[in-house]
Scaffold this motif. Structure first.
Motif, PDB file in Angstrom:
ATOM      1  N   GLN A 152      -1.117   0.699  -7.109  1.00 33.09           N
ATOM      2  CA  GLN A 152      -1.113   1.520  -8.148  1.00 33.09           C
ATOM      3  C   GLN A 152      -1.910   1.060  -9.537  1.00 33.09           C
ATOM      4  O   GLN A 152      -1.354   0.032  -9.753  1.00 33.09           O
ATOM      5  CB  GLN A 152       0.118   2.260  -8.499  1.00 33.09           C
ATOM      6  N   HIS A 153      -2.760   1.540  -9.992  1.00 26.89           N
ATOM      7  CA  HIS A 153      -3.528   1.094 -11.215  1.00 26.89           C
ATOM      8  C   HIS A 153      -2.836   1.421 -12.458  1.00 26.89           C
ATOM      9  O   HIS A 153      -1.773   2.480 -12.450  1.00 26.89           O
ATOM     10  CB  HIS A 153      -4.961   1.637 -11.233  1.00 26.89           C
ATOM     11  N   TYR A 154      -2.858   0.654 -13.453  1.00 18.99           N
ATOM     12  CA  TYR A 154      -2.311   0.978 -14.863  1.00 18.99           C
ATOM     13  C   TYR A 154      -2.755   2.252 -15.300  1.00 18.99           C
ATOM     14  O   TYR A 154      -3.883   2.353 -15.493  1.00 18.99           O
ATOM     15  CB  TYR A 154      -2.546  -0.296 -15.749  1.00 18.99           C
ATOM     16  N   GLN A 155      -1.679   2.874 -15.963  1.00 20.47           N
ATOM     17  CA  GLN A 155      -1.776   4.099 -16.570  1.00 20.47           C
ATOM     18  C   GLN A 155      -1.395   3.927 -17.906  1.00 20.47           C
ATOM     19  O   GLN A 155      -0.354   4.122 -18.245  1.00 20.47           O
ATOM     20  CB  GLN A 155      -1.417   5.371 -15.815  1.00 20.47           C
ATOM     21  N   PRO A 156      -2.386   3.997 -18.854  1.00 22.10           N
ATOM     22  CA  PRO A 156      -1.846   3.996 -20.377  1.00 22.10           C
ATOM     23  C   PRO A 156      -1.453   5.233 -20.757  1.00 22.10           C
ATOM     24  O   PRO A 156      -1.338   6.267 -20.192  1.00 22.10           O
ATOM     25  CB  PRO A 156      -3.026   3.708 -21.200  1.00 22.10           C
ATOM     26  N   SER A 194      12.281  -3.654 -15.769  1.00 25.65           N
ATOM     27  CA  SER A 194      10.847  -3.691 -15.895  1.00 25.65           C
ATOM     28  C   SER A 194      10.198  -3.866 -14.505  1.00 25.65           C
ATOM     29  O   SER A 194      10.547  -4.784 -13.552  1.00 25.65           O
ATOM     30  CB  SER A 194      10.202  -4.527 -16.941  1.00 25.65           C
ATOM     31  N   THR A 195       9.161  -3.101 -13.898  1.00 22.79           N
ATOM     32  CA  THR A 195       8.605  -3.328 -12.889  1.00 22.79           C
ATOM     33  C   THR A 195       7.074  -2.921 -13.055  1.00 22.79           C
ATOM     34  O   THR A 195       6.512  -2.357 -14.177  1.00 22.79           O
ATOM     35  CB  THR A 195       9.297  -2.654 -11.793  1.00 22.79           C
ATOM     36  N   GLY A 196       6.338  -3.347 -11.998  1.00 23.35           N
ATOM     37  CA  GLY A 196       5.106  -3.002 -11.923  1.00 23.35           C
ATOM     38  C   GLY A 196       4.144  -3.525 -13.114  1.00 23.35           C
ATOM     39  O   GLY A 196       4.404  -4.604 -13.619  1.00 23.35           O
ATOM     40  N   HIS A 197       3.492  -2.742 -13.755  1.00 20.12           N
ATOM     41  CA  HIS A 197       2.793  -3.324 -14.965  1.00 20.12           C
ATOM     42  C   HIS A 197       3.486  -3.293 -16.420  1.00 20.12           C
ATOM     43  O   HIS A 197       3.036  -4.040 -17.147  1.00 20.12           O
ATOM     44  CB  HIS A 197       1.571  -2.107 -15.354  1.00 20.12           C
ATOM     45  N   ASP A 198       4.578  -2.877 -16.218  1.00 24.52           N
ATOM     46  CA  ASP A 198       5.517  -3.049 -17.520  1.00 24.52           C
ATOM     47  C   ASP A 198       5.997  -4.382 -17.668  1.00 24.52           C
ATOM     48  O   ASP A 198       6.339  -5.071 -18.909  1.00 24.52           O
ATOM     49  CB  ASP A 198       6.758  -2.240 -17.313  1.00 24.52           C
ATOM     50  N   LEU A 199       5.867  -5.241 -16.566  1.00 26.69           N
ATOM     51  CA  LEU A 199       6.092  -6.692 -16.625  1.00 26.69           C
ATOM     52  C   LEU A 199       5.200  -7.422 -17.427  1.00 26.69           C
ATOM     53  O   LEU A 199       5.566  -8.862 -17.899  1.00 26.69           O
ATOM     54  CB  LEU A 199       6.207  -7.247 -15.176  1.00 26.69           C
ATOM     55  N   CYS A 200       4.035  -6.895 -17.564  1.00 25.46           N
ATOM     56  CA  CYS A 200       3.022  -7.754 -18.402  1.00 25.46           C
ATOM     57  C   CYS A 200       3.164  -7.227 -19.818  1.00 25.46           C
ATOM     58  O   CYS A 200       2.245  -8.125 -20.527  1.00 25.46           O
ATOM     59  CB  CYS A 200       1.517  -7.256 -17.961  1.00 25.46           C
TER      60      CYS A 200
END
Length: 89
Positions: A85-89, A30-36
């Motif tokens: 990079q911003h979070y993209q739902p 998991s990386t980037g926003h997926d870590l949250c």
């Protein structure tokens, strides 16, 4: 707990180790926003049929935790690449 493993064949044990390793790798990668995100799939690898529900901190406390986590990445892994990079739902 885990007593059922005592009766498993070598082949069953190898298959189980591979399944668990795959789940751990998916979580690790998991990386980037997926870590949250909440990761119930990782807990689903266990044989216990539970549905653990997290206690969710109030917003100010939650955001403090996010900030502390991000600071820990600066401390523990300053060499990692950064992104805006911003979070993209």
């Amino acid at each position: 707990m885990d007593n059922e493993l005592d009766g498993w064949s070598r082949e069953q044990l190898i298959a189980e180790v591979k399944r668990l390793r795959q789940g751990i790798r998916e979580h690790r990668d998991s990386t980037g926003h997926d870590l949250c995100w909440h990761h119930p799939a990782l807990w689903g690898l266990l044989p216990e049929q539970t549905d653990p529900q997290p206690t969710v901190p109030e917003w100010p406390v939650f955001i403090q935790g996010c900030i502390r986590y991000r600071q820990s990445l600066d401390e523990q892994a300053p060499q990692l690449p950064r992104t805006d990079q911003h979070y993209q739902p």
